[in-house]
Design a protein around this motif. Structure first.
Motif, short mmCIF file in Angstrom:
data_model
loop_
_atom_site.label_atom_id
_atom_site.label_comp_id
_atom_site.label_asym_id
_atom_site.label_seq_id
_atom_site.Cartn_x
_atom_site.Cartn_y
_atom_site.Cartn_z
N MET A 125 0.85 -1.20 0.00
CA MET A 125 0.00 0.00 0.00
C MET A 125 0.88 1.25 0.00
O MET A 125 1.77 1.38 0.83
N ASP B 158 -1.15 9.68 9.04
CA ASP B 158 -2.36 9.55 9.86
C ASP B 158 -2.50 10.70 10.85
O ASP B 158 -3.58 11.28 11.01
N GLY C 252 -5.49 5.64 -5.42
CA GLY C 252 -6.07 5.16 -4.17
C GLY C 252 -7.58 5.25 -4.16
O GLY C 252 -8.27 4.33 -3.70
N GLU D 110 -2.87 5.42 -1.41
CA GLU D 110 -3.90 4.44 -1.04
C GLU D 110 -4.30 4.59 0.42
O GLU D 110 -5.48 4.52 0.77
N ARG D 111 -3.30 4.77 1.29
CA ARG D 111 -3.60 4.94 2.71
C ARG D 111 -4.44 6.19 2.95
O ARG D 111 -5.39 6.17 3.74
N GLU E 244 4.95 7.71 7.51
CA GLU E 244 4.35 7.31 8.80
C GLU E 244 3.68 8.48 9.52
O GLU E 244 2.95 8.28 10.50
N PHE F 16 3.52 2.82 2.38
CA PHE F 16 3.08 3.20 3.72
C PHE F 16 3.49 2.09 4.68
O PHE F 16 3.13 0.92 4.48
N GLU G 241 -7.99 5.51 2.00
CA GLU G 241 -8.58 4.64 3.02
C GLU G 241 -9.00 5.47 4.25
O GLU G 241 -10.09 5.29 4.80
N LEU G 242 -8.14 6.40 4.66
CA LEU G 242 -8.45 7.25 5.82
C LEU G 242 -9.61 8.20 5.52
O LEU G 242 -10.45 8.47 6.39
N VAL H 242 1.22 5.64 -0.03
CA VAL H 242 0.63 6.70 0.79
C VAL H 242 -0.70 7.19 0.20
O VAL H 242 -1.65 7.49 0.93
#
Length: 573
Positions: A1, A141, A33, A5-6, A138, A172, A9-10, A3
């Motif tokens: 995954m 989030d 994403g 995509e993350r 990292e 990610f 998702e968030l 960033v």
């Protein structure tokens, strides 16, 4: 995954259903994403990043959720500025996701040595509540959580999430074992509500008990807080007329016996007279800005004022005599209503006020044309009001269109059914905002259709979004008031320099209806009030899903703008 995509998702986890934007190479990970979320979140392609920001702003106003837009590095980012500033000055929560050059190119940023690079943080930071940069994958989030929290906390506003190109496409990392998760993400607003200080409530109650002619002035903050029921309770307990700012229009249905309409330069003359006559005014969720107070001349100096606002820095800024209640508009109005049960009759002649209000909304239009035979915008607004349902939404562009909508189109219920840009008030807002509003109604399952009104000057700024409207098959009915002139600035120039013919104000005649047809919409040109009434009635009955553009050859001379009675307080605009 990766960033992108993350991040997608968030956004889904936070409740984001739609993102508006224009793609660029550096934002491709975000688009990838979103595509992989398989319908849980939708991306809406706009023709211009400025339009994407305008649409996200209106989406937030209509949905009660943070509006989200994106832009690529450089020219994409710089195009966001008008939209960010409108959201910032109107206190609308918005998240702008932007790309930046790769981190290791930092020394090549200046003068675009790195393609499209410039000092975008210093350019945008004064226009937003928060500027979050994701330096490491990292960190995503936590930075997103902070951005959404700040956008929706206290006085809402726009925020930035900046992600460098190399970070956007980076993997990610899996969270370290035992690492506590970030707080739950949410895009609804207001996130929390603040009650007023009890001692301040007591002092405000004493002022209102002594008042014989109290008046409430409710702003956009009252509408965003959903304060309508409590404002109505307070007004009924006090027997006080309720006026609104432009962005507060709809706090009460304008058919309520105590609702008198908008105040200020885009208001009703009667409402300004009432503000001058009141012996105590309660500001509810408004910054009491220039437009709503006729250049800060209303209420008159010395009038006692109770000011309810989330932002304590607004209290006393324009009216130093204000007694402040720092609080959520709904909770503040409730506290006052609870402490002020029905107290008997005020000294207002409410029957007379009601009669005058009704006369305004139903007044004669003298045939609906000016001395040159051009259609008066008042007649256009009257025709729109006749066909629109109580859940339909009127979106206006900036400038005179906002004034025509505010003072000549009447809301049928409480809640946000009127949307206009009075923060920064930049031309070109109307059509993209109509798109954002229509999609908000669709995404929230809300009944109603969007109608848009713009002058030809503002319409030309964003006419390209007609393709967006047609592509999405949004049944928006747009009215273009075409007088082939920048009317407000021409009027101002004529008033300031009456001995000189104004320059650079007039355009050649453009057939906007024909242009609309070329871009996939239905279009019709109307030269009389009857032609427009017939066309808009037909458009309202059309449920095929096609957008409709009704062009009206409108008056060059009519204006909704009201001026202060004290000439010393006048400005040229």
């Amino acid at each position: 995954m990766h960033v992108g995509e993350r991040l997608s998702e968030l956004l889904v986890a936070a409740g984001v259903r739609r993102v508006f934007g224009v793609p660029g190479g550096q934002t491709t990970p975000l688009y990838h994403g979103i595509a992989r979320q398989r319908g849980a979140i939708t991306h809406t392609l706009m023709r211009d990043e400025r339009s994407a920001a305008f649409a996200a702003d209106a989406y937030a106003r209509m949905s009660g959720r943070v509006g989200v837009c994106d832009a690529t590095v450089g020219p994409g980012v710089s195009n966001l500025i008008s939209g960010l500033l409108e959201a910032y000055t109107s206190s609308i929560p918005m998240l702008a996701i932007i790309a930046d050059i790769p981190r290791h190119w930092e020394t090549r940023r200046r003068f675009g040595s790195a393609s499209q690079g410039f000092e975008q943080r210093s350019f945008l930071e004064p226009c937003v509540k928060y500027y979050g940069r994701v330096e490491l994958p990292e960190n995503l989030d936590g930075v997103l959580a902070a951005a959404l929290r700040i956008a929706t906390a206290g006085r809402p506003g726009p925020v930035i999430l900046e992600i460098p190109d190399d970070v956007f496409s980076a993997d990610f990392p899996a969270p370290a074992p035992g690492l506590a998760p970030h707080a739950r993400l949410s895009v609804t607003y207001p996130q929390s509500r603040t009650s007023p200080d009890p001692s301040s409530v007591e002092r405000a109650v004493e002022l209102l008990r002594r008042s014989r002619k109290p008046l409430l002035l409710a702003g956009g903050g009252a509408l965003s807080a959903g304060a309508g029921d409590q404002v109505q309770r307070l007004a009924e307990n006090l027997e006080a007329p309720v006026a609104t700012t432009l962005n507060g229009k709809g706090v009460l249905s304008e058919h309520h016996p105590l609702a008198v309409g908008p105040a200020g330069s885009f208001g009703l003359p009667l409402v300004n007279d009432l503000l001058a006559e009141a012996d105590c005014v309660v500001f509810i969720g408004t910054k009491a800005a220039q437009g709503a107070t006729l250049n800060w001349t209303l209420p008159p100096p010395g009038t006692p004022i109770v000011h309810l606002d989330l932002d304590a820095t607004e209290i006393g800024r324009n009216f130093p005599q204000s007694l402040g209640l720092e609080c959520d508009a709904r909770l503040g109005a409730k506290a006052l209503a609870d402490a002020l049960p029905e107290r008997g009759r005020s000294d207002w002649d409410l029957e007379r006020i009601r009669r005058l209000v009704e006369e305004w909304w139903r007044g004669a239009l003298d045939g609906g044309v000016d001395g040159h035979g051009a259609v008066k915008p008042q007649a256009v607004m009257r025709a729109l009001g006749a066909v629109m349902g109580q859940d339909d939404v009127l979106v206006t562009d900036a400038s005179l269109s906002s004034g025509w909508g505010a003072a000549h189109w009447r809301t049928r219920r409480s809640g946000r059914t009127f949307v206009a840009p009075r923060g920064l008030a930049g031309l070109g807002w109307g059509l993209p905002a109509a798109i954002g509003s229509a999609l908000a109604l669709k995404d929230t399952g809300t009944d109603g259709r969007v109608y848009c009104v713009a002058g030809d000057g503002g319409w030309a700024y964003s006419q390209s979004e007609l393709e967006t409207l047609a592509r999405l098959r949004l049944p928006v009915v747009a009215t273009v008031l075409n007088n082939s002139v920048l009317a407000w600035t021409r009027h101002s120039a004529e008033q300031r320099y009456p001995d000189t013919e104004p320059i650079s104000q007039d355009f050649t005649d453009v057939d906007f209806a024909a242009a609309a047809v070329a871009m996939g919409a239905l279009g019709r040109r109307c030269a009389t009030p009857d032609e427009f009434a017939e066309a808009v009635t037909k458009a309202a009955a059309d449920h095929t899903g096609s957008p409709v553009v009704l062009e009206v050859i409108s008056s060059k001379t009519e204006s909704p703008v009201l001026k202060p009675k004290d000439r010393r307080a006048m400005t040229a605009y």
